[in-house]
Design an enzyme around this catalytic site. Structure first.
Site, PDB file in Angstrom:
ATOM      1  N   TYR A 143      41.691  65.618  61.807  1.00  7.44           N
ATOM      2  CA  TYR A 143      40.323  66.113  61.920  1.00  7.44           C
ATOM      3  C   TYR A 143      40.098  66.970  63.171  1.00  7.44           C
ATOM      4  CZ  TYR A 143      38.876  63.588  57.815  1.00  7.44           C
ATOM      5  OH  TYR A 143      38.730  63.170  56.514  1.00  7.44           O
ATOM      6  N   ALA A 174      46.882  61.332  53.913  1.00 10.07           N
ATOM      7  CA  ALA A 174      46.278  60.187  54.603  1.00 10.07           C
ATOM      8  C   ALA A 174      44.967  60.629  55.244  1.00 10.07           C
ATOM      9  CB  ALA A 174      47.222  59.658  55.686  1.00 10.07           C
ATOM     10  N   LYS A 175      44.025  59.695  55.327  1.00 13.05           N
ATOM     11  CA  LYS A 175      42.783  59.991  56.051  1.00 13.05           C
ATOM     12  C   LYS A 175      43.040  59.617  57.511  1.00 13.05           C
ATOM     13  CE  LYS A 175      37.761  59.648  55.537  1.00 13.05           C
ATOM     14  NZ  LYS A 175      37.544  61.079  55.277  1.00 13.05           N
ATOM     15  N   ALA A 176      43.782  60.485  58.158  1.00  9.45           N
ATOM     16  CA  ALA A 176      44.269  60.239  59.515  1.00  9.45           C
ATOM     17  C   ALA A 176      43.383  60.949  60.535  1.00  9.45           C
ATOM     18  CB  ALA A 176      45.711  60.729  59.653  1.00  9.45           C
TER      19      ALA A 176
END
Length: 298
Positions: free
Chosen positions: A164, A158-160
């Site tokens: 980051y 997922a681009k969660a």
């Protein structure tokens, strides 16, 4: 001239279904996303008034939400239309778009079953990172001490937003050392990716790239693989050990923000941007600007 901060700009942000003045598009300090990282997002670029891979980004946002148990209350087409509306409201034809969905402040605690899923879309002018001649010199990367986590410890597909955190730590440390970015290994010690971009290497005319089994298989990554294959390059997705970087000739990064950016150095390892970097950089820019027929992503 001082660049305005991102909370104090003119313009409009699409916020839960309507355009709101930029400075009024805020959230409460007790929003679940602020405390527990429950947010997913997308970064996109607009070239000549057209968003590159618009639908793919919208679909990935919804999928990332599902992975984080967040049902985004808008369909992909609604969100794509909202991106176009937001760009028009801000008069942007060359810029960057940020879609984000997050849990609100209805509950405070780890459990967030009753929180609202909010969605916002912002955009701003943002040219390419580097001029083509500067980019071809290659950027310098540090080797980060942080590692990409295992898929059973974090939602790595997922681009969660929470994923980051280690990217920020890695990039800060790299910048303090005079580098432009950092390369992360994964939890097994394999080469993974940079803080916000996928990595490729070239040896004997063949392109090698890590298998994305614990980090995102980027939209730009897939696009560039398609471009490379259309040029007749063999693209090999495989496990890459750090010491193998000593034998690679070229290296480049791919990502929405980075586009195709050659690399001259990763820690102790040196590369010389040459034909493959230049060709794919030019092909990618021609594609996103509508000057080259689209290549199917692999």
């Amino acid at each position: 001239m001082t660049t305005p901060t991102f909370d104090n700009r003119d313009g409009f942000i699409w916020y839960n279904g309507e355009l709101k003045p930029w400075r009024e598009s805020t959230l409460h300090v007790l929003s679940h996303a602020v405390h527990y990282g429950s947010a997913v997002f997308e970064g996109e670029r607009c070239y000549n008034g057209k968003v590159f891979k618009l639908a793919e980004h919208g679909e990935r946002l919804i999928k990332s939400g599902e992975i984080l148990d967040m049902k985004i209350p808008y369909g992909a087409k609604e969100l794509d239309d909202a991106v176009i509306e937001t760009l028009a409201a801000n008069n942007i034809t060359e810029g960057y778009i940020r879609r984000i969905a997050w849990r609100g402040s209805e509950m405070m605690g780890v459990s967030a079953q009753s929180t609202r899923i909010n969605v916002a879309i912002a955009c701003w002018e943002w040219p390419s990172y580097f001029a083509p001649e500067e980019r071809l010199k290659g950027i310098r990367l540090d080797l980060s001490k942080w590692a990409r986590p295992a898929p059973n410890t974090a939602p790595t597909n997922a681009k969660a937003a929470g994923l980051y955190m280690i990217c920020t730590l890695s990039k800060h440390e790299a910048e303090r050392k005079g580098y432009a970015d950092a390369l992360l290994l994964d939890y097994r010690g394999h080469v993974a990716e940079a803080t916000g971009a996928n990595v490729f290497f070239v040896k004997d005319g063949k392109i090698h790239t890590p298998t994305p089994d614990c980090f995102l298989d980027g939209i730009t990554r897939r696009t560039v693989i398609g471009l490379a294959k259309a040029r007749g390059y063999e693209v090999i997705e495989r496990t890459i050990m750090p010491e193998e970087m000593a034998d690679f000739e070229e290296c480049f990064l791919t990502g929405t923000a980075a586009e195709v950016t050659p690399v001259a150095e990763i820690g102790q390892y040196k590369f010389t941007p040459a034909t493959v970097c230049k060709t794919l950089m030019e092909d990618y820019m021609a594609l996103v600007r509508g000057e080259k027929a689209a290549v199917a992503a692999e």
